[in-house]
Design an enzyme around this catalytic site. Structure first.
Site, PDB file in Angstrom:
ATOM      1  N   ASN A   1       1.396   2.134   5.166  1.00  0.00           N
ATOM      2  CA  ASN A   1       1.533   3.542   5.433  1.00  0.00           C
ATOM      3  C   ASN A   1       0.277   4.003   6.403  1.00  0.00           C
ATOM      4  OD1 ASN A   1      -0.555   4.424   3.614  1.00  0.00           O
ATOM      5  ND2 ASN A   1       1.065   3.557   2.067  1.00  0.00           N
TER       6      ASN A   1
ATOM      7  N   ASP B   1       3.034  -4.453   0.997  1.00  0.00           N
ATOM      8  CA  ASP B   1       1.792  -4.064   1.148  1.00  0.00           C
ATOM      9  C   ASP B   1       0.812  -4.196  -0.225  1.00  0.00           C
ATOM     10  OD1 ASP B   1      -0.427  -2.488   2.208  1.00  0.00           O
ATOM     11  OD2 ASP B   1       0.484  -0.529   2.120  1.00  0.00           O
TER      12      ASP B   1
ATOM     13  N   GLY C   1       5.436  -2.445  -2.792  1.00  0.00           N
ATOM     14  CA  GLY C   1       6.310  -3.350  -1.946  1.00  0.00           C
ATOM     15  C   GLY C   1       5.356  -4.401  -1.231  1.00  0.00           C
TER      16      GLY C   1
ATOM     17  N   ASP D   1       8.349 -15.188   0.236  1.00  0.00           N
ATOM     18  CA  ASP D   1       7.176 -14.388   0.110  1.00  0.00           C
ATOM     19  C   ASP D   1       6.075 -14.383   0.978  1.00  0.00           C
ATOM     20  OD1 ASP D   1       4.707 -13.095  -0.696  1.00  0.00           O
ATOM     21  OD2 ASP D   1       4.580 -14.311  -2.763  1.00  0.00           O
TER      22      ASP D   1
HETATM   23  N1  AR6 Z   1       7.087 -10.703   1.090  1.00  0.00           N
HETATM   24  C1  AR6 Z   1       8.290 -10.458   1.918  1.00  0.00           C
HETATM   25  N2  AR6 Z   1       8.629  -9.291   1.945  1.00  0.00           N
HETATM   26  C2  AR6 Z   1       8.571  -8.591   0.727  1.00  0.00           C
HETATM   27  C3  AR6 Z   1       7.583  -8.979  -0.116  1.00  0.00           C
HETATM   28  C4  AR6 Z   1       6.948 -10.228  -0.190  1.00  0.00           C
HETATM   29  N3  AR6 Z   1       5.838 -10.441  -0.833  1.00  0.00           N
HETATM   30  N4  AR6 Z   1       7.609  -7.853  -1.253  1.00  0.00           N
HETATM   31  C5  AR6 Z   1       8.609  -7.166  -0.669  1.00  0.00           C
HETATM   32  N5  AR6 Z   1       8.995  -7.639   0.387  1.00  0.00           N
HETATM   33  P1  AR6 Z   1       8.535  -2.125   1.422  1.00  0.00           P
HETATM   34  P2  AR6 Z   1       8.500  -0.333   3.698  1.00  0.00           P
HETATM   35  C6  AR6 Z   1      10.132  -6.666   1.061  1.00  0.00           C
HETATM   36  O1  AR6 Z   1       8.925  -1.115   0.612  1.00  0.00           O
HETATM   37  O2  AR6 Z   1      10.027   0.026   3.392  1.00  0.00           O
HETATM   38  C7  AR6 Z   1       4.573   0.604   0.713  1.00  0.00           C
HETATM   39  O3  AR6 Z   1       4.015   1.403  -0.314  1.00  0.00           O
HETATM   40  C8  AR6 Z   1      10.971  -5.743   0.601  1.00  0.00           C
HETATM   41  O4  AR6 Z   1      11.978  -6.273  -0.142  1.00  0.00           O
HETATM   42  O5  AR6 Z   1       7.460  -3.032   1.196  1.00  0.00           O
HETATM   43  O6  AR6 Z   1       8.317  -0.354   5.164  1.00  0.00           O
HETATM   44  C9  AR6 Z   1       3.795   0.974   1.940  1.00  0.00           C
HETATM   45  O7  AR6 Z   1       2.405   1.401   1.397  1.00  0.00           O
HETATM   46  C10 AR6 Z   1      11.607  -5.002   1.709  1.00  0.00           C
HETATM   47  O8  AR6 Z   1      12.598  -5.909   2.230  1.00  0.00           O
HETATM   48  O9  AR6 Z   1       8.241  -1.461   2.842  1.00  0.00           O
HETATM   49  C11 AR6 Z   1       4.441   2.156   2.587  1.00  0.00           C
HETATM   50  O10 AR6 Z   1       4.077   3.430   1.916  1.00  0.00           O
HETATM   51  C12 AR6 Z   1      10.561  -5.102   2.759  1.00  0.00           C
HETATM   52  O11 AR6 Z   1       9.670  -5.908   2.144  1.00  0.00           O
HETATM   53  C13 AR6 Z   1       5.661   1.827   2.165  1.00  0.00           C
HETATM   54  O12 AR6 Z   1       5.794   1.055   1.079  1.00  0.00           O
HETATM   55  C14 AR6 Z   1       9.724  -3.869   3.225  1.00  0.00           C
HETATM   56  O13 AR6 Z   1       9.690  -3.057   1.867  1.00  0.00           O
HETATM   57  C15 AR6 Z   1       6.465   1.184   3.549  1.00  0.00           C
HETATM   58  O14 AR6 Z   1       7.829   0.956   3.155  1.00  0.00           O
END
Ligand code: AR6
Length: 180
Positions: free
Chosen positions: A32, A42, A40, A18
């Site tokens: 974003n 963020d 996610g 994490d």
């Molecule tokens: N630590 C590390 N990695 C993580 C964590 C964490 N705590 N939580 C999730 N991940 P995403 P994107 C991973 O969807 O595709 C948001 O709403 C997750 O499993 O977070 O760039 C923003 O506001 C995945 O492998 O980011 C944007 O609108 C990775 O982080 C949008 O999502 C990225 O997943 C960005 O989408």
């Protein structure tokens, strides 16, 4: 965890976990363009940093509603996070390799450039664009690792913090290919 040393460049390390618990100088947020939080990673970063983070984000000037266009990066303090800084970057919503790859490359590069400009030495990245933005994981790992390999000068460590065992394994295989 694996660690790849590079001459005159940051060591590249891979860990599963994490990113909100990581105490590198900066952690990178997969944000974003509006840059006021989301789901996610963020959402997790904003929850862990506390409400001061969104207030700091709001102070970043928006151009046509965008504080951080895809491929660019912005920096704020980390507030309640163990990391002192959060670098917010925005990856592409995946379309196809030709369109999306330059934007993902630029997101990593802009984040590293910003870390360097601020004199930071250690930076942790999540798998940008690999969640709701739908980037194919193996392709994203190649982009992430090659860009960080090439642009790691004046940094000590670039750490990838992968949230699942599956994502860690994808990164580990690609890293073995590139550095092993
Ligand atoms: N630590 C590390 N990695 C993580 C964590 C964490 N705590 N939580 C999730 N991940 P995403 P994107 C991973 O969807 O595709 C948001 O709403 C997750 O499993 O977070 O760039 C923003 O506001 C995945 O492998 O980011 C944007 O609108 C990775 O982080 C949008 O999502 C990225 O997943 C960005 O989408």
């Amino acid at each position: 965890m694996v660690r790849y040393e590079q001459a005159n460049r940051a060591a590249i390390t891979l860990t599963k976990g994490d990113i909100t618990r990581v105490d590198t100088d900066a952690i990178v947020n997969a944000a974003n363009a509006v840059m006021l939080g989301g789901g996610g990673v963020d959402g997790a970063i904003h929850r862990a940093a506390g409400p001061e983070l969104v207030a700091a984000c709001r102070e970043v000037p928006a151009v046509e509603g965008k504080r951080c266009p895809p491929g660019e990066a912005q920096i704020t303090p980390g507030f309640n996070l163990p990391a002192r800084w959060v670098i917010h970057t925005v990856g592409p919503i995946y379309q196809d390799e030709e369109t999306s790859e330059p934007v993902l490359t630029s997101a990593y590069r802009a984040s590293l450039d910003l870390a360097r400009e601020r004199g930071l030495r250690t930076v942790a990245f999540p798998a940008i664009s690999c969640g709701v933005f739908g980037y194919p994981h193996e392709d994203a790992a190649y982009v992430a690792l090659t860009t960080c390999k090439e642009h790691g000068h004046d940094l000590e460590e670039i750490r990838f913090v992968l949230f699942s065992a599956a994502m860690y394994n994808v990164w580990a295989e690609v890293a073995d290919d590139l550095f092993g």
